[in-house]
Write a protein that holds these residues in place. Structure first.
Motif, PDB file in Angstrom:
ATOM      1  N   MET A 145       1.139  -1.036   0.022  1.00  0.00           N
ATOM      2  CA  MET A 145      -0.290   0.127  -0.160  1.00  0.00           C
ATOM      3  C   MET A 145       0.615   1.430  -0.072  1.00  0.00           C
ATOM      4  O   MET A 145       0.400   2.397   0.291  1.00  0.00           O
ATOM      5  N   HIS A 146       2.255   1.158  -0.267  1.00  0.00           N
ATOM      6  CA  HIS A 146       3.222   2.702   0.097  1.00  0.00           C
ATOM      7  C   HIS A 146       2.672   3.572  -1.199  1.00  0.00           C
ATOM      8  O   HIS A 146       2.125   2.918  -2.672  1.00  0.00           O
ATOM      9  N   PRO A 147       2.246   4.786  -1.170  1.00  0.00           N
ATOM     10  CA  PRO A 147       1.445   5.921  -1.626  1.00  0.00           C
ATOM     11  C   PRO A 147       1.927   5.182  -3.126  1.00  0.00           C
ATOM     12  O   PRO A 147       1.388   5.758  -4.200  1.00  0.00           O
ATOM     13  N   SER A 148       3.516   5.525  -3.682  1.00  0.00           N
ATOM     14  CA  SER A 148       3.938   5.381  -4.886  1.00  0.00           C
ATOM     15  C   SER A 148       4.270   4.438  -5.522  1.00  0.00           C
ATOM     16  O   SER A 148       4.223   4.173  -6.570  1.00  0.00           O
ATOM     17  N   GLU A 149       5.134   3.985  -4.255  1.00  0.00           N
ATOM     18  CA  GLU A 149       6.125   2.670  -4.851  1.00  0.00           C
ATOM     19  C   GLU A 149       5.509   1.254  -4.896  1.00  0.00           C
ATOM     20  O   GLU A 149       5.189   0.159  -5.748  1.00  0.00           O
ATOM     21  N   GLY A 150       3.624   1.146  -4.186  1.00  0.00           N
ATOM     22  CA  GLY A 150       3.750   0.323  -3.681  1.00  0.00           C
ATOM     23  C   GLY A 150       2.703  -0.168  -4.962  1.00  0.00           C
ATOM     24  O   GLY A 150       1.899   0.285  -5.691  1.00  0.00           O
ATOM     25  N   ALA A 151       2.519  -1.814  -5.046  1.00  0.00           N
ATOM     26  CA  ALA A 151       2.110  -2.455  -5.663  1.00  0.00           C
ATOM     27  C   ALA A 151       0.661  -1.978  -6.611  1.00  0.00           C
ATOM     28  O   ALA A 151      -0.059  -2.115  -7.350  1.00  0.00           O
ATOM     29  N   ILE A 152      -0.365  -2.125  -5.092  1.00  0.00           N
ATOM     30  CA  ILE A 152      -1.647  -1.177  -5.384  1.00  0.00           C
ATOM     31  C   ILE A 152      -1.891  -0.453  -6.217  1.00  0.00           C
ATOM     32  O   ILE A 152      -2.907  -0.316  -7.002  1.00  0.00           O
ATOM     33  N   ASN A 153      -1.309   0.790  -5.659  1.00  0.00           N
ATOM     34  CA  ASN A 153      -1.316   2.046  -6.950  1.00  0.00           C
ATOM     35  C   ASN A 153      -0.687   1.660  -7.988  1.00  0.00           C
ATOM     36  O   ASN A 153      -0.842   2.456  -8.867  1.00  0.00           O
ATOM     37  N   GLN A 154       0.405   0.969  -7.976  1.00  0.00           N
ATOM     38  CA  GLN A 154       0.613   1.300  -9.590  1.00  0.00           C
ATOM     39  C   GLN A 154      -0.102   0.276 -10.438  1.00  0.00           C
ATOM     40  O   GLN A 154      -0.257   0.959 -11.328  1.00  0.00           O
ATOM     41  N   VAL A 155      -1.007  -0.490 -10.047  1.00  0.00           N
ATOM     42  CA  VAL A 155      -1.454  -0.974 -10.636  1.00  0.00           C
ATOM     43  C   VAL A 155      -2.944  -0.385 -11.063  1.00  0.00           C
ATOM     44  O   VAL A 155      -3.565  -0.207 -12.232  1.00  0.00           O
ATOM     45  N   LEU A 156      -3.327   0.142  -9.831  1.00  0.00           N
ATOM     46  CA  LEU A 156      -4.745   0.925 -10.424  1.00  0.00           C
ATOM     47  C   LEU A 156      -3.882   2.280 -11.089  1.00  0.00           C
ATOM     48  O   LEU A 156      -4.874   2.971 -12.002  1.00  0.00           O
ATOM     49  N   SER A 157      -2.651   2.809 -11.149  1.00  0.00           N
ATOM     50  CA  SER A 157      -2.618   4.247 -12.374  1.00  0.00           C
ATOM     51  C   SER A 157      -2.435   3.453 -13.630  1.00  0.00           C
ATOM     52  O   SER A 157      -2.460   4.393 -14.457  1.00  0.00           O
TER      53      SER A 157
END
Lengths: 309, 276
Positions: A145-157
């Protein structure tokens, strides 16, 4: 002879009186001292501390000496914003996790009792996180869930969604932890629901089908009401767990940012660390009262409705 | 739900979704645990360019003078001792509770239920442990675990005892068995299925417990695996590969339990739950 045999399904609720004579005749075979070892440990390390908590919550306490200060600890508990926040957060956390576990658990159970390929695999996969270390899960998701590097936000982007900062955003932190709690705990709700759904007699579904009920209607009018005992269990269990919850929050946010994701259990720990033993114990009493005030009436109400229905 | 043949579309979507949601996080743990330090620090979800499982394993075991090994030993001792005590104490209590109806039955049942609902009071427990001279000792923590998990075990044993016919007790008594022989020689062996369930469920619970060791067994040298993992979090801040190797190691015991005892675990958790 036949009267002495227990009927297993009702054996749990011991409301019926024992058959006359049985107790007396068998007296020496079931001695009370069998309770003794369990009672000693339970009384010394659970009952006694629970009762002592009510007294020590009214004191300023160093473990070796105490000073009686009346309700000052409780006044502080309900006045200091950081502590009040812990109280409301506890309620939000418990309601969110409980609600999601009920809804998702039931849906997953319906899916996993239907004819899908790989049912055994799917059941195992949902249930396994229940058995994994909470701290391990917490650390893993903190990274995901790391804001910039985290896999979740990477996928969302990748799909064009700008994910929130999860654990570092004050308005998301508590909810983020709650989501991970649901991820870890929904397997238990699912297996409880599966046990409930499987015990519904097939005839009901066949009868409903003959009467022309659609799949949705069968779910609404057969599965939902007949899975009620499972619902009661899931609600009670997840509420008790949610209200007490500490380790996941502590591993993921430590109550932060600031004290925006503090719950009562983490407040208790922080006050204990800071050496405010009286205040910490007052937190325990508040938690005890909160759990009893919510769970006991709910338990009574849900079981009553069930008996009437 | 009533279709005769499985729905391939639904099945495909379900398998895909479950894999993404529930399996990939564990794959992430495995990948990161096998990476080099710099690669792991990127936090990327990708297979390691170079598998370094053995090096990382050695590094994490040797860290801080083999602290992890000591922690594993502590955790195993804690788990085995407390679960053994739970089985003996809970089955004895459940036996009398289920068999002998009296004025005590109601109050005892109430106490058992309270044990499930009431959150334990932390500092007063420390106060009692200190009074007994066993605060910060493994023995103290073992007894605390027993006290906190006893209720759940009693419920499981009591429910199962209801299915064991009383005639058995009676014939054993006629054959001259006293209470101890009756229970340990005749009844307890019949409780094997539920005993296995209790052992498996509680072992996983105690092994994974973080809160009680945190409060009742503080101190570096007698840490349990969960505490070590928590402390590594701040200590290995730049060494994610070692941190995740630790997570991987701690996940193995529950995984083994799950592979062998899946059925008993699910049975125990659902049946015990329905009584709650």
């Amino acid at each position: 002879m036949a009267t002495t045999v227990e009927t297993p399904p009702t054996g749990q609720r011991e409301s019926r009186p024992a058959p006359p004579g049985t107790g007396r005749r068998m007296r020496s075979s079931y001695p009370y001292w069998f309770y003794l070892p369990a009672a000693a440990v339970y009384t010394a390390l659970f009952l006694l501390p629970t009762l002592a908590a009510f007294f020590f919550s009214l004191t300023r306490w160093t473990l070796f000496e105490y000073e009686f200060i009346g309700f000052d600890n409780f006044v502080q508990f309900f006045r200091e914003p950081a502590l009040v926040k812990g109280l409301t957060n506890t309620l939000i956390y418990a309601v969110v996790t409980c609600g999601l576990k009920v809804v998702l658990g039931l849906l997953l159970a319906v899916l996993l009792t239907s004819r899908v390929i790989g049912r055994g695999f799917l059941r195992s996969v949902v249930f396994f996180p229940v058995l994994v270390s909470t701290i391990g899960v917490g650390i893993t998701f903190t990274v995901l869930m790391h804001p910039s590097e985290g896999a979740i936000n990477q996928v969302l982007s990748l799909v064009g969604v700008d994910g929130p900062a999860w654990l570092t955003d004050p308005s998301w932190a508590l909810l983020s932890v709650a989501f991970v709690d649901v991820w870890k705990g929904v397997g238990l709700a699912t297996v409880i629901y599966i046990a409930g759904v499987v015990s519904i007699p097939r005839e009901y579904y066949e009868a409903a089908e003959v009467d022309g009920a659609s799949a949705l209607q069968r779910f609404r009018h057969v599965t939902l009401p007949l899975a009620r005992p499972a619902t009661v269990t899931v609600i009670i269990l997840s509420l008790i767990g949610g209200l007490r919850s500490f380790d996941l929050i502590w591993a993921m946010t430590g109550g932060g940012p600031g004290f925006t994701s503090d719950v009562i259990a983490s407040v208790i720990y922080k006050q204990y660390q800071a050496g405010f033993y009286g205040l910490s114990t007052a937190g325990n009493v508040v938690l005890f009262l909160l759990v009893s005030a919510i769970v006991v009436p709910l338990f009574w109400f849900l079981n009553r409705r069930e008996a009437e229905a | 739900m009533r279709t005769r043949r499985p729905n391939p579309w639904l099945s495909g979507v379900a398998i895909l979704a479950f894999t993404v949601v529930f399996v990939l996080p564990f794959v992430f743990v495995l990948f990161t645990a096998a990476k080099g330090q710099q690669e792991a620090a990127l936090l990327e979800f990708s297979p390691p360019t170079e598998w370094r499982i053995v090096e990382n394993l050695r590094a994490v075991i040797e860290a801080r003078d083999y602290l992890l090994v000591i922690a594993f030993i502590n955790s195993v001792v804690l788990t085995v001792a407390s679960v053994t005590l739970m089985v003996v104490l809970a089955s004895m209590a459940a036996f009398v509770l289920q068999r002998r109806r009296s004025r005590l039955t109601g109050p005892v049942n109430l106490l058992v239920l309270s044990g499930l609902i009431i959150p334990p009071a932390v500092v007063p427990t420390i106060w009692v442990l200190q009074g007994l001279g066993i605060f910060k000792t493994l023995l103290g923590l073992i007894l605390v675990e027993v006290a906190f998990h006893l209720s759940f075990c009693v419920l499981l044993f009591r429910a199962f005892l209801a299915t064991v016919p009383r005639e058995l007790d009676e014939s054993a008594v006629i054959d001259g068995a006293g209470p101890i022989r009756l229970f340990f020689r005749v009844v307890l062996p019949l409780l094997r299925p539920v005993t296995v369930t209790v052992i498996v469920v509680q072992s996983v619970g105690v092994f994974n417990d973080f809160v009680n060791p945190l409060y009742f067994l503080p101190g570096e040298e007698n840490a349990t695996v969960q505490l070590t993992l928590f402390n590594f979090q701040s200590q290995f801040e730049t060494q994610y590969n070692l941190l995740f190797m630790d997570i991987l190691l701690i996940t193995i015991p529950p995984l083994v339990m799950f592979l062998f005892f899946n059925r008993q675990i699910v049975a125990g958790m659902t049946s015990g739950a329905i009584k709650g």
